[in-house]
Structures are given as C-alpha cells and as structure tokens.
Design a protein around this motif. Structure first.
Motif, PDB file in Angstrom:
ATOM      1  N   SER A 237      13.652   1.821  -6.166  1.00 61.25           N
ATOM      2  CA  SER A 237      13.231   0.790  -5.088  1.00 61.25           C
ATOM      3  C   SER A 237      11.231   0.649  -5.196  1.00 61.25           C
ATOM      4  CB  SER A 237      13.330   1.896  -3.898  1.00 61.25           C
ATOM      5  OG  SER A 237      12.783   2.988  -3.338  1.00 61.25           O
ATOM      6  N   LEU A 238      10.802   1.401  -5.719  1.00 62.29           N
ATOM      7  CA  LEU A 238       9.332   1.411  -5.534  1.00 62.29           C
ATOM      8  C   LEU A 238       8.327   0.169  -6.072  1.00 62.29           C
ATOM      9  CD1 LEU A 238       8.643   5.482  -4.711  1.00 62.29           C
ATOM     10  CD2 LEU A 238       8.337   3.717  -3.532  1.00 62.29           C
ATOM     11  N   TYR A 239       9.632   0.096  -7.260  1.00 62.47           N
ATOM     12  CA  TYR A 239       9.059  -0.751  -8.480  1.00 62.47           C
ATOM     13  C   TYR A 239       8.830  -2.136  -7.761  1.00 62.47           C
ATOM     14  CZ  TYR A 239      11.227   1.768 -11.820  1.00 62.47           C
ATOM     15  OH  TYR A 239      11.600   2.782 -12.237  1.00 62.47           O
ATOM     16  N   ARG A 240       8.688  -2.356  -7.003  1.00 65.92           N
ATOM     17  CA  ARG A 240       8.226  -4.084  -6.256  1.00 65.92           C
ATOM     18  C   ARG A 240       7.773  -3.065  -4.739  1.00 65.92           C
ATOM     19  NH1 ARG A 240      11.741  -5.266  -9.879  1.00 65.92           N
ATOM     20  NH2 ARG A 240      11.495  -6.879 -11.331  1.00 65.92           N
ATOM     21  N   PRO A 241       6.848  -3.212  -4.268  1.00 63.21           N
ATOM     22  CA  PRO A 241       5.977  -2.875  -2.546  1.00 63.21           C
ATOM     23  C   PRO A 241       6.269  -3.541  -2.396  1.00 63.21           C
ATOM     24  CG  PRO A 241       4.832  -2.677  -4.492  1.00 63.21           C
ATOM     25  CD  PRO A 241       5.354  -3.360  -5.253  1.00 63.21           C
ATOM     26  N   LYS A 242       6.896  -2.918  -0.958  1.00 66.19           N
ATOM     27  CA  LYS A 242       6.380  -3.905   0.258  1.00 66.19           C
ATOM     28  C   LYS A 242       4.833  -4.147   0.671  1.00 66.19           C
ATOM     29  CE  LYS A 242       7.281  -1.228   4.296  1.00 66.19           C
ATOM     30  NZ  LYS A 242       5.918  -1.340   5.118  1.00 66.19           N
TER      31      LYS A 242
ATOM     32  N   SER B 225       3.590 -13.475  -7.464  1.00 68.08           N
ATOM     33  CA  SER B 225       4.852 -14.560  -7.065  1.00 68.08           C
ATOM     34  C   SER B 225       6.145 -14.553  -7.899  1.00 68.08           C
ATOM     35  CB  SER B 225       4.125 -15.722  -6.642  1.00 68.08           C
ATOM     36  OG  SER B 225       3.841 -16.145  -7.973  1.00 68.08           O
ATOM     37  N   ILE B 226       5.402 -13.819  -9.173  1.00 69.52           N
ATOM     38  CA  ILE B 226       6.220 -13.625 -10.026  1.00 69.52           C
ATOM     39  C   ILE B 226       6.746 -12.203  -9.894  1.00 69.52           C
ATOM     40  CG2 ILE B 226       6.661 -13.303 -12.860  1.00 69.52           C
ATOM     41  CD1 ILE B 226       4.463 -16.028 -12.636  1.00 69.52           C
ATOM     42  N   ASP B 227       5.948 -11.359  -9.861  1.00 65.06           N
ATOM     43  CA  ASP B 227       6.261  -9.536 -10.373  1.00 65.06           C
ATOM     44  C   ASP B 227       6.979  -8.963  -9.022  1.00 65.06           C
ATOM     45  OD1 ASP B 227       5.178 -10.115 -12.694  1.00 65.06           O
ATOM     46  OD2 ASP B 227       3.112  -9.473 -12.613  1.00 65.06           O
ATOM     47  N   ASN B 228       6.316  -9.442  -8.323  1.00 61.02           N
ATOM     48  CA  ASN B 228       6.928  -8.811  -6.709  1.00 61.02           C
ATOM     49  C   ASN B 228       7.464 -10.372  -5.437  1.00 61.02           C
ATOM     50  OD1 ASN B 228       7.663  -7.226  -4.900  1.00 61.02           O
ATOM     51  ND2 ASN B 228       5.490  -6.848  -4.086  1.00 61.02           N
TER      52      ASN B 228
ATOM     53  N   TYR C 290       6.921 -10.768  -1.992  1.00 59.07           N
ATOM     54  CA  TYR C 290       5.380 -11.837  -2.009  1.00 59.07           C
ATOM     55  C   TYR C 290       5.911 -13.339  -0.951  1.00 59.07           C
ATOM     56  CZ  TYR C 290       2.326 -15.567  -3.383  1.00 59.07           C
ATOM     57  OH  TYR C 290       2.007 -17.268  -3.361  1.00 59.07           O
ATOM     58  N   LYS C 291       6.951 -13.285  -1.501  1.00 61.19           N
ATOM     59  CA  LYS C 291       7.861 -14.562  -0.464  1.00 61.19           C
ATOM     60  C   LYS C 291       7.536 -13.955   1.254  1.00 61.19           C
ATOM     61  CE  LYS C 291      11.284 -18.387  -0.268  1.00 61.19           C
ATOM     62  NZ  LYS C 291      11.631 -17.997   1.538  1.00 61.19           N
ATOM     63  N   THR C 292       8.057 -13.209   1.494  1.00 63.45           N
ATOM     64  CA  THR C 292       8.186 -11.953   2.575  1.00 63.45           C
ATOM     65  C   THR C 292       6.348 -12.965   3.448  1.00 63.45           C
ATOM     66  OG1 THR C 292      10.444 -10.895   2.088  1.00 63.45           O
ATOM     67  CG2 THR C 292       8.481 -10.499   4.758  1.00 63.45           C
ATOM     68  N   GLN C 293       6.076 -12.074   2.515  1.00 56.69           N
ATOM     69  CA  GLN C 293       4.488 -12.142   3.333  1.00 56.69           C
ATOM     70  C   GLN C 293       3.979 -13.133   3.429  1.00 56.69           C
ATOM     71  OE1 GLN C 293       3.512  -9.597   4.128  1.00 56.69           O
ATOM     72  NE2 GLN C 293       0.676 -10.620   4.395  1.00 56.69           N
ATOM     73  N   SER C 294       4.448 -14.489   2.082  1.00 55.49           N
ATOM     74  CA  SER C 294       3.600 -15.620   2.678  1.00 55.49           C
ATOM     75  C   SER C 294       4.095 -16.085   3.684  1.00 55.49           C
ATOM     76  CB  SER C 294       4.017 -16.350   1.303  1.00 55.49           C
ATOM     77  OG  SER C 294       2.983 -17.863   0.964  1.00 55.49           O
TER      78      SER C 294
ATOM     79  N   TYR D 174       0.512  -1.180   0.273  1.00 57.58           N
ATOM     80  CA  TYR D 174       0.066   0.478   0.144  1.00 57.58           C
ATOM     81  C   TYR D 174       0.656   1.392  -0.085  1.00 57.58           C
ATOM     82  CZ  TYR D 174      -3.134   3.666   1.495  1.00 57.58           C
ATOM     83  OH  TYR D 174      -4.302   4.896   1.464  1.00 57.58           O
ATOM     84  N   PHE D 175       1.742   1.967   1.139  1.00 55.85           N
ATOM     85  CA  PHE D 175       2.465   2.750   1.480  1.00 55.85           C
ATOM     86  C   PHE D 175       3.325   2.963  -0.074  1.00 55.85           C
ATOM     87  CE2 PHE D 175       0.894   1.350   5.141  1.00 55.85           C
ATOM     88  CZ  PHE D 175      -0.116   3.025   5.550  1.00 55.85           C
ATOM     89  N   GLN D 176       3.491   2.026  -0.179  1.00 57.72           N
ATOM     90  CA  GLN D 176       5.016   1.941  -1.163  1.00 57.72           C
ATOM     91  C   GLN D 176       4.475   1.678  -2.385  1.00 57.72           C
ATOM     92  OE1 GLN D 176       8.082   0.059  -0.114  1.00 57.72           O
ATOM     93  NE2 GLN D 176       8.941   1.063   1.356  1.00 57.72           N
ATOM     94  N   ALA D 177       2.794   1.240  -2.442  1.00 57.46           N
ATOM     95  CA  ALA D 177       2.530   0.875  -4.333  1.00 57.46           C
ATOM     96  C   ALA D 177       1.885   1.878  -4.969  1.00 57.46           C
ATOM     97  CB  ALA D 177       0.952  -0.013  -3.608  1.00 57.46           C
ATOM     98  N   ALA D 178       2.018   1.768  -6.610  1.00 53.97           N
ATOM     99  CA  ALA D 178       1.926   1.729  -7.507  1.00 53.97           C
ATOM    100  C   ALA D 178       2.809   3.631  -7.389  1.00 53.97           C
ATOM    101  CB  ALA D 178       0.171   2.452  -7.704  1.00 53.97           C
ATOM    102  N   ARG D 179       3.597   3.836  -7.442  1.00 55.23           N
ATOM    103  CA  ARG D 179       4.557   5.119  -7.322  1.00 55.23           C
ATOM    104  C   ARG D 179       5.659   4.672  -8.296  1.00 55.23           C
ATOM    105  NH1 ARG D 179       2.846   8.431  -3.511  1.00 55.23           N
ATOM    106  NH2 ARG D 179       1.438   7.431  -1.774  1.00 55.23           N
ATOM    107  N   SER D 180       5.323   3.548  -9.446  1.00 54.16           N
ATOM    108  CA  SER D 180       6.535   3.462 -10.194  1.00 54.16           C
ATOM    109  C   SER D 180       6.443   4.487 -11.113  1.00 54.16           C
ATOM    110  CB  SER D 180       6.648   2.459 -11.292  1.00 54.16           C
ATOM    111  OG  SER D 180       5.059   1.872 -11.720  1.00 54.16           O
ATOM    112  N   TYR D 181       5.638   5.330 -11.585  1.00 55.91           N
ATOM    113  CA  TYR D 181       5.202   6.363 -12.031  1.00 55.91           C
ATOM    114  C   TYR D 181       6.692   7.029 -12.202  1.00 55.91           C
ATOM    115  CZ  TYR D 181       2.611   8.183  -8.993  1.00 55.91           C
ATOM    116  OH  TYR D 181       2.178   9.056  -7.303  1.00 55.91           O
TER     117      TYR D 181
END
Length: 536
Positions: A158-163, A509-512, A516-520, A146-153
């Motif tokens: 560092s925001l391309y793959r948000p936590k 699981s592919i793009d992030n 994703y693994k940390t969260q899973s 959320y906080f780092q997401a949808a900011r690649s523009y």
C-alpha cells in the motif's frame, strides 16, 4: 569532458570513502541494544553525501531559472538547451533516495528497547538532516509525497505508490521535530543519562560536523528561524511561537560557523566538478544589471561601492565592467568559463559582458557548497526586529543586525578568495586585498545601502542585502523573492514571469499515476505558475 563518467567516479569514490569507515563507527556500539550495531552511522553518512549539489540541478535549475528569476544573474541567450525538468528529476530522485535512508534510521531508533534518552543525540541529528532535506524539497515543489513515501523496503504494497501531502502538514511535522531536536540534543562532551548510561553517538566518521553536537544544535536552531520566518505571513499561529523561541537566546550559527559541505572538513576531499561543469556547459551566465546596480553607481571602477563585486564578477574581454541588461534581447553565446583559462586567465572568449568570476566557479578544492551562513542569521534577525516578529520591534537593533549581516557576507567572501586554490591558478595570490575601513564606510554610507529612510524602505534594504548574500545560494534568493515579492528587480522578462515552483517529474505521472492525477487536479495542473503554500 565526459561529465557522466566523472559523476559516476565521484559517486563511487564517495561510496568507497564512506563505506570504508566502519572501524570509526564503533562508538555507537558502546550503547547496548542498538537494533543493528553498526548500521546507523553509514546510513547517516549516506544522507550527508546527498547534500552535494547535482550537476543538472545547478545548470538546468539554478543557472537557467533561479538566477534570472531572482535577477541575481542573467542568461545571455534565448535558450541554453537545458531543460528545467531534467534538473527537477535530479532533485526528486536524490531526495527520495535519502528519505529512504532517513526512514530506515528512524525505524532503528524506534526499535531501540532501552532508555530512549540514550538515543537523543542520534535522533536529533536525524531530525535535523530530515528537516534540511525535506524543507528544501517541498519549498521547490510544494505538496509532495512524504508521510507514506520511501517506505517500499517494508514490503507493504500500500506504500508503493504514496499519496501527496500538503506542504503545511509537512512543515508542521518537520518544525515540531526541529523544536524537539533543539530542546533534547545534549551538547556535553560525553553525555550520560540519569542512570549513568552513555548516549549513543554516530562516531568520529561523521564528517559534517565531526560529531560536534553544539554545531548540530546551532544548525537546527537556525533552520527553525529560517523556516518560521518563511511561513509567518501564511501561518502566524504556527510561526510566531517558533520565532519567539528561535530568538530567545538559543544558540544560532555565528561568525566562522557557516554551514555547508566544506572540502577542508571532509579530509580535504576534492569536490566533483559539477559546479564548474554547470557553468562551462551552460555558458550563458552573466552579471545582471539588477545585481550591478545594487553594488555600483555606474560602470566606471570609481563608481563601485560594494567590494563583493570583485569576488562575484569579472570584467569583460575588453577589461570593462559591463552588466547584461535584462530584457534587452541581446544574445551573447561566448563561453568565458572554458578550462583553457586555467593556462591563461585572460582568455574570456571575447565576451562583451561581465561574467561570474572564473575563480569562483572553478574551485573544487576549498569553496564550500553552502547551506546556511552567519550573514543569513543576521538578516533574519534584522527583519524580525524591523517587523516586530517574535520580539519587540526595534529599528535600532535591526540596524545593528543589518550592518552585521553585510559585514559577515563581505568578510566571508574575501576569506574564500584568500583561501581558495583552483586547479591551476591560485586565486589567493591575485585576489584583491581585504576591504579597508574606508571602503566599508563607503559601502555603508552609499544611499542604496545606508540604513536610512522610512520603515518600509529600511525593510526593502534588508531584503536587498540578504538577496545579495545569497549569491551562491540562488534557491534561497528564490525563496526570499517568492516570500516577500520585494527583492531588487528591473522589469520581469516573460520567460520568468510566474515561475513559482518546479514541476513534478514526468515519471511521477507513470510510476504514481493515480496520486499524481489527484494532486495535479487539486492544483489545477502540474504547472510552474502554481504557488507553493507559503508564497506571497
């Protein structure tokens, strides 16, 4: 029917409608110094157009899971062929597209160099839209980026793959923004700052509330009430002061102000047919015996006590009321939702069970896609009075709000039936007459509905009627079931046991991959059995 082509045409059409309105956005130019003069309004309307429900969302999530999980409906076959993951991907993709627009709007508001008060109403609208979209998203998935997401523009790699962020942290942020919006929105016709400068406005092309700031305020305030109640068991320290504020007399949604995507308010825009497609393609939705038992004391017409039966459902091919018994294992692969019924409404494909009312799922001209109703507000107030949440416990006032909620729901659905015109059949011409006072008395005096019993029994009745009022908002019935565990149920078929959340789409699981693994790993796996943070 080629649904993909129709969907593409629909998206293109909406884009053209919204993109062709720039002359109506000029009001925002009256405020000197806006970052880019005419870009906030189309971004706002870009978010608004994502509020339409998606086809896979309705077929693969609502019809295949939310209805049978909550037992508001039943699925009459072991497999419809729809995968819940497909619907989840629809929801996921749609949300992050709109979040990017919301982030862009916020960047432009933050960049304004003049008196920030001038931007208060634009900011409030942005916060309310962000809250509705984000809370609905996290309620379905749990923790999300959320906080780092949808900011690649921004170009920040560092925001391309948000936590992933915790659901609690997201709730804390969004509810804080909703409180700000409630307290800072200016509902005057032409508000000005202390220095006499006009507030920036989104303009007349804002078709959701037609730039009516009081309606935006009521929607935002009602969202505060809904979501504070949703987390009060898990986080009373956060929820209680918000409940106290929401129930302090601030404006909330009232009768006739039910919020949703109303075609009549969108220049009579004809909705795309994803609602109808989700039923005729899925085909297995039936009236459940759980829902029927809350509305009738038997299958004879004289045993029906809730007049909403005639709006929500229809008889089977033989003309009988025949609920599908959950857990029976009986298979019915007939399709009572085929459009051949436009020419002859009696062609129900020989279904042995009662289906959802064909008129209800067929309409694309009037019936809204609902977000929040006056009935829900009444039921939330009833629960607050019954439990002493945010105000003093008062079962008398709980009874008043409970009855008002049922009345509001009945009136709303009969209004829909009497106003809606489907493509080839005029529902208004054949819909049953409005319930008489005697019919309403029969409803309120039935033992299943009458506000009598212990406090615990009365609370169960509040939940049961709120659950029924969510008949065309199954995600809210799903939230209520997960929050309370006390909505009506008859058994719990294995397929739907412990269905507590939507799984993250496989593409994550592919793009992030790393996040994703940390969260899973944190959750013990990307499973539907994992409970969201606020769940009972």
């Amino acid at each position: 029917m080629n649904y993909s082509k129709k969907l593409l045409l629909y998206i293109s059409g909406v884009t053209l409608v919204l993109g062709a309105c720039t002359k109506d956005f000029q009001e925002i130019n009256t405020t000197p110094g806006l970052p880019v003069k005419a870009d906030i309004p189309p971004l706002v309307n870009g978010v608004i157009k994502t509020l339409f429900l998606k086809g896979q969302e309705q077929a693969a999530i609502h019809n295949e899971y939310y209805y049978p999980v909550t037992q508001l409906g039943a699925v009459s076959t072991l497999s419809s062929g729809y995968l819940v993951q497909n619907g989840a991907l629809d929801v996921w993709t749609d949300y992050y597209s709109s979040l990017q627009d919301l982030n862009l709007i916020q960047d432009k508001i933050n960049a304004y160099s003049g008196d920030k008060t001038e931007m208060n109403n634009v900011q409030a609208v942005a916060y309310i839209l962000r809250a509705y979209k984000t809370l609905r998203m996290t309620d379905q998935f749990g923790d999300i980026p959320y906080f780092q997401a949808a900011r690649s523009y921004t170009g920040n790699t560092s925001l391309y793959r948000p936590k992933y962020d915790s659901q609690k942290s997201i709730y804390d942020s969004v509810l804080t923004q909703l409180v700000w919006a409630s307290k800072n929105i200016n509902t005057a016709a032409s508000p000005t700052t202390a220095a006499g400068k006009p507030y920036a406005t989104i303009g007349s092309s804002e078709t959701f509330f037609n730039n009516n700031m009081l309606k935006w305020q009521k929607f935002g305030n009602s969202l505060l009430l809904r979501h504070a109640m949703q987390i009060v068991e898990k986080d009373p320290a956060t929820a209680t002061p918000i409940l106290q504020y929401a129930l302090s007399g601030i404006p909330l949604i009232e009768e006739g102000e039910d919020v949703g995507m109303w075609p009549a308010n969108l220049n009579n825009y004809v909705l795309n047919d994803s609602r109808f497609w989700s039923f005729t393609s899925h085909k297995a939705m039936r009236m459940s015996n759980t829902c029927w038992n809350q509305m009738a004391d038997g299958t004879a017409p004289a045993q029906i006590f809730d007049p909403r039966v005639y709006i929500f459902f229809e008889t089977n091919q033989a003309g009988n009321w025949a609920p599908y018994v959950l857990g029976s294992g009986v298979t019915d692969i007939s399709n009572p939702y085929q459009d051949k019924r436009d020419a002859d409404i009696t062609l129900k494909d020989n279904t042995p069970f009662s289906a959802f009312n064909y008129y209800l799922v067929r309409d694309i001209h009037y019936q809204p896609e609902l977000f929040m109703t006056a009935a829900e507000v009444h039921f939330l107030k009833a629960e607050a009075f019954a439990r002493g949440l945010g105000l003093v416990k008062d079962m008398g006032q709980a009874a008043v709000e409970y009855k008002a909620g049922i009345t509001s729901s009945v009136n709303f659905w009969y209004m829909i039936a009497h106003t809606t015109n489907v493509q080839n059949d005029n529902w208004a011409a054949v819909a049953p007459a409005n319930p008489t006072p005697a019919q309403m008395d029969a409803l309120f005096n039935n033992a299943k509905v009458a506000f009598t019993g212990t406090d615990d029994q009365l609370l169960n009745k509040i939940y049961a009627q709120e659950w029924l009022s969510f008949f065309r908002e199954p995600w809210l019935a799903y939230n209520l079931w997960r929050r309370t565990g006390r909505t009506p149920r008859i058994g719990n078929p294995d397929k739907y046991a412990n269905f507590n959340r939507l799984q993250y789409p496989l593409r994550e699981s592919i793009d992030n991959m790393d996040n994703y693994k940390t969260q899973s790993d944190l959750m013990g796996g990307n499973s539907t059995t994992v409970k969201v943070w606020w769940m009972k």
